[in-house]
Design a protein around this motif. Structure first.
Motif, PDB file in Angstrom:
ATOM      1  N   PRO A   7       0.843  -1.197   0.000  1.00  0.00           N
ATOM      2  CA  PRO A   7       0.000   0.000   0.000  1.00  0.00           C
ATOM      3  C   PRO A   7       0.879   1.249   0.000  1.00  0.00           C
ATOM      4  N   ILE A   8       0.336   2.363  -0.486  1.00  0.00           N
ATOM      5  CA  ILE A   8       1.114   3.598  -0.623  1.00  0.00           C
ATOM      6  C   ILE A   8       1.769   4.006   0.697  1.00  0.00           C
ATOM      7  N   GLU A   9       1.087   3.730   1.816  1.00  0.00           N
ATOM      8  CA  GLU A   9       1.645   4.100   3.120  1.00  0.00           C
ATOM      9  C   GLU A   9       2.998   3.432   3.365  1.00  0.00           C
ATOM     10  N   GLU A  10       3.231   2.294   2.711  1.00  0.00           N
ATOM     11  CA  GLU A  10       4.497   1.571   2.896  1.00  0.00           C
ATOM     12  C   GLU A  10       5.449   1.789   1.716  1.00  0.00           C
ATOM     13  N   GLY A  11       5.299   2.936   1.052  1.00  0.00           N
ATOM     14  CA  GLY A  11       6.089   3.242  -0.148  1.00  0.00           C
ATOM     15  C   GLY A  11       7.585   3.056   0.022  1.00  0.00           C
ATOM     16  N   PRO A  12       8.191   3.662   1.077  1.00  0.00           N
ATOM     17  CA  PRO A  12       9.636   3.481   1.233  1.00  0.00           C
ATOM     18  C   PRO A  12      10.034   2.008   1.365  1.00  0.00           C
ATOM     19  N   THR A  13       9.204   1.213   2.014  1.00  0.00           N
ATOM     20  CA  THR A  13       9.478  -0.232   2.118  1.00  0.00           C
ATOM     21  C   THR A  13       9.403  -0.880   0.738  1.00  0.00           C
ATOM     22  N   ALA A  14       8.457  -0.403  -0.081  1.00  0.00           N
ATOM     23  CA  ALA A  14       8.342  -0.921  -1.447  1.00  0.00           C
ATOM     24  C   ALA A  14       9.628  -0.649  -2.224  1.00  0.00           C
ATOM     25  N   PHE A  15      10.193   0.539  -2.048  1.00  0.00           N
ATOM     26  CA  PHE A  15      11.464   0.871  -2.727  1.00  0.00           C
ATOM     27  C   PHE A  15      12.569  -0.079  -2.272  1.00  0.00           C
ATOM     28  N   GLU A  16      12.614  -0.328  -0.965  1.00  0.00           N
ATOM     29  CA  GLU A  16      13.631  -1.267  -0.450  1.00  0.00           C
ATOM     30  C   GLU A  16      13.477  -2.635  -1.086  1.00  0.00           C
ATOM     31  N   ALA A  17      12.228  -3.103  -1.152  1.00  0.00           N
ATOM     32  CA  ALA A  17      11.968  -4.436  -1.727  1.00  0.00           C
ATOM     33  C   ALA A  17      12.371  -4.463  -3.193  1.00  0.00           C
ATOM     34  N   ALA A  18      12.090  -3.374  -3.906  1.00  0.00           N
ATOM     35  CA  ALA A  18      12.416  -3.323  -5.339  1.00  0.00           C
ATOM     36  C   ALA A  18      13.922  -3.294  -5.556  1.00  0.00           C
ATOM     37  N   GLY A  19      14.649  -2.783  -4.568  1.00  0.00           N
ATOM     38  CA  GLY A  19      16.097  -2.665  -4.717  1.00  0.00           C
ATOM     39  C   GLY A  19      16.862  -3.923  -4.368  1.00  0.00           C
ATOM     40  N   LYS A  20      16.182  -4.909  -3.829  1.00  0.00           N
ATOM     41  CA  LYS A  20      16.877  -6.152  -3.458  1.00  0.00           C
ATOM     42  C   LYS A  20      17.300  -6.918  -4.702  1.00  0.00           C
ATOM     43  N   PRO A  21      18.512  -7.496  -4.706  1.00  0.00           N
ATOM     44  CA  PRO A  21      18.973  -8.254  -5.877  1.00  0.00           C
ATOM     45  C   PRO A  21      17.989  -9.348  -6.236  1.00  0.00           C
ATOM     46  N   GLY A  22      17.636  -9.405  -7.519  1.00  0.00           N
ATOM     47  CA  GLY A  22      16.750 -10.467  -7.990  1.00  0.00           C
ATOM     48  C   GLY A  22      15.276 -10.197  -7.803  1.00  0.00           C
ATOM     49  N   ALA A  23      14.939  -9.030  -7.235  1.00  0.00           N
ATOM     50  CA  ALA A  23      13.527  -8.720  -7.005  1.00  0.00           C
ATOM     51  C   ALA A  23      12.788  -8.589  -8.331  1.00  0.00           C
ATOM     52  N   MET A  24      11.557  -9.076  -8.358  1.00  0.00           N
ATOM     53  CA  MET A  24      10.698  -8.871  -9.519  1.00  0.00           C
ATOM     54  C   MET A  24      10.035  -7.496  -9.380  1.00  0.00           C
TER      55      MET A  24
END
Lengths: 317, 317
Positions: free
Chosen positions: A294-311
């Motif tokens: 959810p948008i409220e967890e945006g910064p966490t979403a960025f972290e997840a997207a930055g992990k090696p191999g993330a889809m």
């Protein structure tokens, strides 16, 4: 409204931003989903020196527009907004208008917010058979299609470097356009998306040493990607550069001259063709979504997207 | 025999070198004249790490050959010698044979010597109406022609950066092929060679600030030339790189991607087309010769060729 805000390399969730006011000829769009892209991560690292709401991959519903039939429509949108009067805009090349704004990248707040604005002319109705999760891929898929607008790929031996979303989409697009495609990446689980297609998907240490290709696409998103791609390009071959990075990069221009390589910069593509590719039903997208936040967890979403191999990481509203 | 010899960046005149022995299918050629090129100067500065006799622009007379009609002929010669059996050679692209030798540049002694050897198939008979001094320009003129093999230039606004011999020849070739050509250099006396042609010849400070072109050719021979050329290339335009330098160079790849520039490495061209251009009688060559030195004064000839604004320096035998 709720949004993710980027300022001086710092990313934060905010709930106090005003809903944007569409200018003349522009629509107000309520965002349904938005995808986090490598470019967003690069921007958070300083690329483009952008302050505001990032995000340029989205699907939304038009809430306000003066164009008949647009209000209520589910849409995707071209991200480049030209001045409309320069030679580039007159020639249909608003992507290269010197005064352009670019959604979530340059001079215009983007899609990691409940609302965004875009010119009516940038919007494309989505057919009902395309889901929201697929529609988020329209922007990178159109960027992948841009390659085959620039280079005739039929019959070519092609190598795509990078198994990020753009790499996976570029490999599939080139294959549909009858190139013989190898994709090389670092993440087995990402390459597995292409299982059962004709694309030859290999890890870096499985690539045949020294083998060169007619066409090489750098979709690594890494500063050293261009040099690696050049070393894999046959003399008189074509090297397509898709990667922009915050870091400056070197390319050995003596090799470009001596081997007479054509280096082709490639950016955004036409959404109509991205949509056509999707409607062919041959592009595998569903396996490419990693997680939704959810948008409220945006910064966490960025972290997840930055992990090696993330889809693909998707932000929802 | 007499020759100029390059070893570890040191250039010297020698009179003790043996006459080379032609291999199978090769001719022995007595050199009449040889031109000093920017590449020779770069090699003397360390580019290509070459040891031996430099020189690749020449006109000569065949003294030995097994091919009927070749002995006694006045000839010029393609400088790339392929292996003859690889995929590139089979495809008529011996310029890119991975095992090629290149006259006076790579693995094969060159033209600053009384005698050289080349494969019979590399040689071209010179028509009687072309003088020796003109024939020396065949190699750079063919390299200029290579540009119009790679890019359709008709009607394009073109900028040639650099008023060296290659720049002057490229500007004239592009003009003959119906581009609208501006050449920009640092030496009025060199630019004056083009007086009375349709080429717009300007000094650097006369170039309109910020003006960009559809096609830009970097023929500066300088490490910073590529970056200057990129800044002068319109979005979606083409940048042709002709310069190789001993120094490593940087190119801003983000600009290449964002502006979707095509960067085209360009090297040697076909002598038959260089000859055809000469026979058109529209290329101004005689004004381009600076001075002629006997082979014994070879190192002095290199010094003269390296002076800012120098025209073509020729070594004679």
């Amino acid at each position: 409204m709720k949004a993710i805000y980027l300022s001086k390399g710092k990313l934060e969730y905010r709930s106090d931003l005003p809903v944007p006011v569409p200018g003349e000829g522009e629509a107000l769009i309520r965002v349904l989903k938005a995808g986090v892209c490598r470019t967003d991560l690069e921007m958070a690292a300083g690329y483009m020196d952008f302050t505001g709401v990032p995000g340029h991959e989205f699907v939304g519903v038009v809430e306000k527009s003066a164009t008949p039939g647009l209000v209520g429509a589910r849409v995707v949108g071209d991200i480049n907004c030209g001045c409309g009067i320069c030679a580039f805009c007159k020639n249909g090349e608003q992507n290269h208008c010197p005064d352009r704004t670019v959604l979530g990248i340059k001079g215009r707040d983007g899609a990691f917010a409940e609302y965004l604005t875009l010119p009516d002319g940038n919007l494309h109705h989505l057919p009902d058979n395309l889901g929201d999760a697929e529609a988020v891929f329209m922007e990178p898929l159109s960027a992948a299609y841009r390659i085959v607008e620039q280079v005739v790929v039929r019959g070519m031996g092609a190598l795509v470097l990078g198994d990020g979303n753009l790499g996976l989409l570029a490999a599939q697009t080139l294959e549909i356009m009858k190139a013989n495609v190898t994709i090389c990446g670092r993440h087995r689980r990402r390459l597995d998306v292409l299982d059962g297609t004709r694309v030859n998907a290999v890890l870096e240490d499985e690539l045949i040493p020294g083998k060169q290709y007619d066409l090489v696409v750098d979709a690594t998103g890494r500063p050293e990607g261009a040099a690696t791609a050049l070393s894999r390009t046959k003399p008189r071959g074509t090297l397509v550069l898709k990667t922009t990075t915050a870091l400056k990069r070197e390319l050995d221009l003596n090799t470009v001259v001596i081997n007479e390589i054509s280096v082709v910069g490639s950016r955004c593509g036409p959404f109509v063709h991205g949509m056509a590719l999707l409607e062919l039903g041959q592009i595998r997208l569903s396996a490419m979504v990693e997680a939704e936040f959810p948008i409220e967890e945006g910064p966490t979403a960025f972290e997840a997207a930055g992990k090696p191999g993330a889809m693909k990481v998707v932000i929802s509203f």
